[in-house]
Motif scaffolding. Structure first.
Motif, PDB file in Angstrom:
ATOM      1  N   PRO A  77      44.616  36.109  48.041  1.00  0.00           N
ATOM      2  CA  PRO A  77      45.749  36.963  48.382  1.00  0.00           C
ATOM      3  C   PRO A  77      45.388  38.442  48.248  1.00  0.00           C
ATOM      4  O   PRO A  77      44.352  38.799  47.673  1.00  0.00           O
ATOM      5  N   ASP A  78      46.279  39.296  48.764  1.00  0.00           N
ATOM      6  CA  ASP A  78      46.134  40.714  48.477  1.00  0.00           C
ATOM      7  C   ASP A  78      46.812  40.979  47.140  1.00  0.00           C
ATOM      8  O   ASP A  78      47.354  40.067  46.490  1.00  0.00           O
ATOM      9  N   ALA A  79      46.786  42.220  46.693  1.00  0.00           N
ATOM     10  CA  ALA A  79      47.332  42.557  45.381  1.00  0.00           C
ATOM     11  C   ALA A  79      48.809  42.191  45.268  1.00  0.00           C
ATOM     12  O   ALA A  79      49.264  41.637  44.262  1.00  0.00           O
ATOM     13  N   GLN A  80      49.568  42.482  46.322  1.00  0.00           N
ATOM     14  CA  GLN A  80      50.996  42.196  46.306  1.00  0.00           C
ATOM     15  C   GLN A  80      51.253  40.691  46.278  1.00  0.00           C
ATOM     16  O   GLN A  80      52.145  40.210  45.572  1.00  0.00           O
ATOM     17  N   GLY A  81      50.440  39.938  47.012  1.00  0.00           N
ATOM     18  CA  GLY A  81      50.608  38.490  47.052  1.00  0.00           C
ATOM     19  C   GLY A  81      50.325  37.848  45.708  1.00  0.00           C
ATOM     20  O   GLY A  81      51.034  36.917  45.287  1.00  0.00           O
ATOM     21  N   GLU A 133      44.612  41.094  38.593  1.00  0.00           N
ATOM     22  CA  GLU A 133      44.245  41.955  39.721  1.00  0.00           C
ATOM     23  C   GLU A 133      42.768  42.352  39.632  1.00  0.00           C
ATOM     24  O   GLU A 133      42.072  42.405  40.664  1.00  0.00           O
ATOM     25  N   ARG A 187      40.921  39.370  40.893  1.00  0.00           N
ATOM     26  CA  ARG A 187      41.067  39.247  42.353  1.00  0.00           C
ATOM     27  C   ARG A 187      40.099  40.169  43.072  1.00  0.00           C
ATOM     28  O   ARG A 187      39.402  39.755  44.016  1.00  0.00           O
ATOM     29  N   ARG A 188      40.012  41.394  42.614  1.00  0.00           N
ATOM     30  CA  ARG A 188      39.122  42.362  43.249  1.00  0.00           C
ATOM     31  C   ARG A 188      37.656  41.988  43.040  1.00  0.00           C
ATOM     32  O   ARG A 188      36.830  42.174  43.922  1.00  0.00           O
ATOM     33  N   THR A 231      36.835  38.886  45.473  1.00  0.00           N
ATOM     34  CA  THR A 231      37.144  38.953  46.897  1.00  0.00           C
ATOM     35  C   THR A 231      36.540  40.197  47.521  1.00  0.00           C
ATOM     36  O   THR A 231      35.930  41.027  46.842  1.00  0.00           O
ATOM     37  N   ASP A 280      37.869  42.791  48.489  1.00  0.00           N
ATOM     38  CA  ASP A 280      38.427  44.052  47.993  1.00  0.00           C
ATOM     39  C   ASP A 280      37.518  44.675  46.941  1.00  0.00           C
ATOM     40  O   ASP A 280      37.494  45.893  46.766  1.00  0.00           O
ATOM     41  N   ARG A 295      34.266  46.837  48.574  1.00  0.00           N
ATOM     42  CA  ARG A 295      34.461  47.893  49.559  1.00  0.00           C
ATOM     43  C   ARG A 295      34.067  49.245  48.981  1.00  0.00           C
ATOM     44  O   ARG A 295      34.185  49.463  47.786  1.00  0.00           O
TER      45      ARG A 295
END
Length: 274
Positions: free
Chosen positions: A224-228, A262, A265-266, A269, A271, A274
């Protein structure tokens, strides 16, 4: 601590009917840490001869309930599996002396069902399955994430034994990320979050422990993205599920869990590169 109410220690290799006041004895680091006035007999598992860690035919890893933290740490440091570093990270989360490491068992940590139990964190994150054996010899399997149902509460019947925990080969081949925080440098875990990125389908699992009364394992078919991620955590973990004790207030535990999740997640993934 002496357990003055215990009248007998029975060898588990010799079957005897279970009776009120019985308790399984593995490492005993919890049993002998405080009074247990309800106990009358200990059923000793230490001479069962179970192999601490073994590989099954399908490549899964089976951890015996009597495997000690020290034995699991040695296995993790020798293993070439991609997820192997997670073993040592969770062992270190005990913040215990070598004496405890050499006695405390994986099964004991799971069966205590305490929020900060790092063996719960490890095995839940790697999608582990508990093998449970009843007094009549029948067996059943329960996912670790479902085995611990609350603070000190387990899906465990009277006299039922946790025999082992199996980690699937797919999870052992996964890329992992670990985050843990405490109020003090050598304090009990206030929040512990583990991410597991599946090598086959690219799905992401985020497991929350220590901050919550039981483990929560969230699986995303696509990262997911951060919001998800934040939205999923908010929907999954209810206000009453955040743990509250002297090692951290619920609001702090929630905040740190969202922050650590978070970060994971980064890290796992696109994100994060980058």
């Amino acid at each position: 601590m002496d357990l003055h109410t215990v009248r007998d220690v029975h060898d588990a290799r010799v079957h005897t009917p279970w009776r009120p006041g019985d308790a399984w004895l593995a490492g005993g680091t919890y049993l002998f840490s405080e009074p247990q006035p309800h106990l009358r007999r200990l059923v000793d598992l230490s001479r069962m001869g179970w192999e601490p860690v073994r590989h099954t035919r399908d490549g899964s890893v089976e951890i015996a309930a009597t495997c000690t933290v020290a034995e699991l740490s040695r296995y993790g440091r020798r293993s070439t599996a991609r997820a192997a570093p997670l073993f040592e990270q969770c062992c270190r989360a005990f913040l215990a002396s070598f004496k405890i490491w050499n006695m405390a068992t994986v099964g004991g940590n799971l069966c205590n069902g305490l929020p900060a139990g790092p063996m719960i964190s490890l095995t839940a994150a790697l999608d582990g399955t508990c093998l449970l054996q009843a007094q009549d010899g029948s067996r059943r399997r329960v996912r670790v994430a479902d085995f611990v149902v609350g603070d000190g509460l387990k899906d465990l019947g009277e006299g039922e034994l946790l025999r082992s925990v199996t980690l699937p080969a797919r999870a052992m081949a996964a890329r992992t990320a670990f985050r843990q925080v405490s109020l003090h440098g050598l304090g009990r875990s206030g929040a512990l979050v583990i991410g597991v990125l599946d090598p086959q389908d690219g799905s992401l699992a985020v497991t929350v422990t220590a901050a919550t009364v039981r483990p929560f394992r969230l699986r995303f078919p696509l990262p997911p993205d951060a919001q998800g991620l934040a939205g999923a955590l908010d929907r999954t973990v209810a206000d009453a599920d955040w743990f509250d004790d002297i090692h951290g207030l619920p609001a702090w535990r929630r905040h740190m869990t969202f922050r650590l999740a978070e970060e994971i997640r980064r890290e796992l993934t696109a994100d994060g590169v980058r």
